[in-house]
Write a protein that holds these residues in place. Sequence first.
Motif, PDB file in Angstrom:
ATOM      1  N   LEU A 179      33.209  49.725  25.729  1.00 22.10           N
ATOM      2  CA  LEU A 179      32.553  50.208  26.941  1.00 22.10           C
ATOM      3  C   LEU A 179      33.563  50.854  27.884  1.00 22.10           C
ATOM      4  CD1 LEU A 179      30.262  47.114  27.673  1.00 22.10           C
ATOM      5  CD2 LEU A 179      29.673  49.197  26.414  1.00 22.10           C
ATOM      6  N   ARG A 180      33.162  51.951  28.501  1.00 15.85           N
ATOM      7  CA  ARG A 180      33.997  52.622  29.503  1.00 15.85           C
ATOM      8  C   ARG A 180      33.887  51.831  30.804  1.00 15.85           C
ATOM      9  NH1 ARG A 180      30.798  58.002  29.626  1.00 15.85           N
ATOM     10  NH2 ARG A 180      29.208  56.378  29.695  1.00 15.85           N
ATOM     11  N   SER A 181      35.002  51.274  31.246  1.00 18.55           N
ATOM     12  CA  SER A 181      34.954  50.359  32.379  1.00 18.55           C
ATOM     13  C   SER A 181      36.231  50.460  33.203  1.00 18.55           C
ATOM     14  CB  SER A 181      34.767  48.915  31.890  1.00 18.55           C
ATOM     15  OG  SER A 181      33.839  48.844  30.829  1.00 18.55           O
ATOM     16  N   ILE A 182      36.284  49.686  34.274  1.00 18.34           N
ATOM     17  CA  ILE A 182      37.487  49.628  35.098  1.00 18.34           C
ATOM     18  C   ILE A 182      37.452  48.360  35.942  1.00 18.34           C
ATOM     19  CG2 ILE A 182      36.599  50.781  37.187  1.00 18.34           C
ATOM     20  CD1 ILE A 182      39.309  52.379  37.185  1.00 18.34           C
ATOM     21  N   GLU A 183      38.626  47.844  36.286  1.00 15.89           N
ATOM     22  CA  GLU A 183      38.719  46.755  37.255  1.00 15.89           C
ATOM     23  C   GLU A 183      38.994  47.404  38.608  1.00 15.89           C
ATOM     24  OE1 GLU A 183      41.537  42.956  38.371  1.00 15.89           O
ATOM     25  OE2 GLU A 183      40.922  43.202  36.272  1.00 15.89           O
ATOM     26  N   ASP A 203      30.321  52.710  31.995  1.00 13.42           N
ATOM     27  CA  ASP A 203      29.280  51.783  31.547  1.00 13.42           C
ATOM     28  C   ASP A 203      29.259  50.523  32.404  1.00 13.42           C
ATOM     29  OD1 ASP A 203      28.473  53.280  29.147  1.00 13.42           O
ATOM     30  OD2 ASP A 203      30.475  52.767  28.405  1.00 13.42           O
ATOM     31  N   LEU A 204      30.424  50.179  32.958  1.00 15.21           N
ATOM     32  CA  LEU A 204      30.549  48.916  33.685  1.00 15.21           C
ATOM     33  C   LEU A 204      31.678  49.013  34.701  1.00 15.21           C
ATOM     34  CD1 LEU A 204      29.660  45.805  33.655  1.00 15.21           C
ATOM     35  CD2 LEU A 204      31.692  45.464  32.239  1.00 15.21           C
ATOM     36  N   VAL A 205      31.440  48.471  35.894  1.00 12.43           N
ATOM     37  CA  VAL A 205      32.491  48.398  36.917  1.00 12.43           C
ATOM     38  C   VAL A 205      32.666  46.940  37.317  1.00 12.43           C
ATOM     39  CG1 VAL A 205      33.193  49.028  39.258  1.00 12.43           C
ATOM     40  CG2 VAL A 205      32.062  50.714  37.793  1.00 12.43           C
ATOM     41  N   LEU A 206      33.883  46.458  37.109  1.00 10.47           N
ATOM     42  CA  LEU A 206      34.246  45.090  37.476  1.00 10.47           C
ATOM     43  C   LEU A 206      34.960  45.153  38.819  1.00 10.47           C
ATOM     44  CD1 LEU A 206      34.286  42.207  36.082  1.00 10.47           C
ATOM     45  CD2 LEU A 206      36.626  42.745  35.427  1.00 10.47           C
ATOM     46  N   GLY A 207      34.362  44.596  39.864  1.00 10.13           N
ATOM     47  CA  GLY A 207      34.980  44.616  41.186  1.00 10.13           C
ATOM     48  C   GLY A 207      35.812  43.374  41.417  1.00 10.13           C
ATOM     49  N   CYS A 208      37.055  43.548  41.900  1.00 11.95           N
ATOM     50  CA  CYS A 208      37.954  42.404  42.084  1.00 11.95           C
ATOM     51  C   CYS A 208      38.748  42.520  43.380  1.00 11.95           C
ATOM     52  CB  CYS A 208      38.939  42.301  40.921  1.00 11.95           C
ATOM     53  SG  CYS A 208      38.173  41.999  39.320  1.00 11.95           S
ATOM     54  N   PHE A 209      38.936  41.379  44.038  1.00 10.53           N
ATOM     55  CA  PHE A 209      39.799  41.312  45.213  1.00 10.53           C
ATOM     56  C   PHE A 209      41.233  41.059  44.759  1.00 10.53           C
ATOM     57  CE2 PHE A 209      35.733  39.508  46.996  1.00 10.53           C
ATOM     58  CZ  PHE A 209      35.414  40.623  47.759  1.00 10.53           C
ATOM     59  N   HIS A 210      42.170  41.799  45.347  1.00 15.62           N
ATOM     60  CA  HIS A 210      43.582  41.600  45.029  1.00 15.62           C
ATOM     61  C   HIS A 210      44.439  41.449  46.281  1.00 15.62           C
ATOM     62  CE1 HIS A 210      42.125  43.736  41.324  1.00 15.62           C
ATOM     63  NE2 HIS A 210      42.809  42.751  40.764  1.00 15.62           N
ATOM     64  N   SER A 211      43.826  41.472  47.450  1.00 14.93           N
ATOM     65  CA  SER A 211      44.585  41.372  48.695  1.00 14.93           C
ATOM     66  C   SER A 211      43.900  40.401  49.647  1.00 14.93           C
ATOM     67  CB  SER A 211      44.706  42.751  49.360  1.00 14.93           C
ATOM     68  OG  SER A 211      43.419  43.279  49.658  1.00 14.93           O
ATOM     69  N   ALA A 212      44.671  39.932  50.643  1.00 19.31           N
ATOM     70  CA  ALA A 212      44.157  38.980  51.637  1.00 19.31           C
ATOM     71  C   ALA A 212      43.503  37.782  50.953  1.00 19.31           C
ATOM     72  CB  ALA A 212      43.174  39.674  52.579  1.00 19.31           C
ATOM     73  N   LEU A 213      44.210  37.218  49.972  1.00 21.89           N
ATOM     74  CA  LEU A 213      43.655  36.127  49.169  1.00 21.89           C
ATOM     75  C   LEU A 213      44.045  34.742  49.673  1.00 21.89           C
ATOM     76  CD1 LEU A 213      44.207  37.640  45.602  1.00 21.89           C
ATOM     77  CD2 LEU A 213      42.101  37.603  46.938  1.00 21.89           C
ATOM     78  N   ILE A 234      29.856  43.610  38.372  1.00 19.78           N
ATOM     79  CA  ILE A 234      30.309  42.229  38.197  1.00 19.78           C
ATOM     80  C   ILE A 234      31.491  41.973  39.129  1.00 19.78           C
ATOM     81  CG2 ILE A 234      31.315  40.551  36.584  1.00 19.78           C
ATOM     82  CD1 ILE A 234      30.015  42.051  34.298  1.00 19.78           C
ATOM     83  N   LEU A 235      31.549  40.770  39.706  1.00 19.72           N
ATOM     84  CA  LEU A 235      32.730  40.354  40.467  1.00 19.72           C
ATOM     85  C   LEU A 235      33.661  39.587  39.532  1.00 19.72           C
ATOM     86  CD1 LEU A 235      31.456  39.092  43.954  1.00 19.72           C
ATOM     87  CD2 LEU A 235      32.773  41.153  43.447  1.00 19.72           C
ATOM     88  N   GLY A 236      34.877  40.077  39.378  1.00 21.56           N
ATOM     89  CA  GLY A 236      35.838  39.422  38.498  1.00 21.56           C
ATOM     90  C   GLY A 236      36.759  38.484  39.257  1.00 21.56           C
TER      91      GLY A 236
END
Length: 256
Positions: A179-183, A203-213, A234-236
């Motif tokens: 699947l064509r995707s990205i984080e 096909d799919l987008v994985l959303g992720c937080f990488h800051s202010a954690l 999706i939230l990763g």
Amino acid sequence: MSNCSIAELLATEAESAKQPLQKAFRRASRRAFLWPEEASAIIDQNRSLQELPGVGPYLEKVIRRWIENPPVVPNPPAIRDGFLTLTEARAWLAGDPSWSRGLKGDLQMHTEWSDGSNSIQEMAEAAELRGYEYIAVTDHSKGLKIAGGIDEAQLLKQEEEIASVNEMLKSSDGRIRVLRSIELNLDPFGGGDMSEESLARLDLVLGCFHSALRRKEDQTERYLAALRNPSVHILGHPRGRIYNFRLGLKADVSLI
């Protein structure tokens, strides 16, 4: 004594040790979660604990002493609580084989396009050997340069490679699809760092937080904002938690 208990003892020792021992204890504590065998089983087989990552001559003596004369293992603090070791996970899966058989694919995978080590084709072939029907190539987006994040132009080139791999798999009677995707790197307000046009092609987008954690206040609205982002499917790794390093974000999971 389990690897989990050994990890906690190592982490506890690190809190009072001086360098370079402190670093050695902390490193071994983290690596204990990925040891492929129980340390106690290795000792029972008269083998060296130095077969295990992060264990040198000194730590072998320390761990052997703990296994032979088990001390009281303290309850782990929140930053180290609730993690499974590799051996525990494998034992759990072995106890319920139907769970593994039910897996159809993997929706978070990094390749050499960002901070992974293998090509898309290699990842697809390995996944096919596991019996998967699909995988999502979710390399990091451009905002996360430290992880080799890719921009819109690179994403287009990757799309061409994915199409080529899928065609190759199809011609060889492969049953897996890539699947064509990205984080997608999300800011604290749920916004992404890639154009909507480029994301719409995927096909799919994985959303992720990488800051202010490391924020301690409730982050429920932050998650809801991310879910309102129309590009995110999706939230990763939603909490951003890391063993003995970061406690992770807090939120009302039931509401999310």
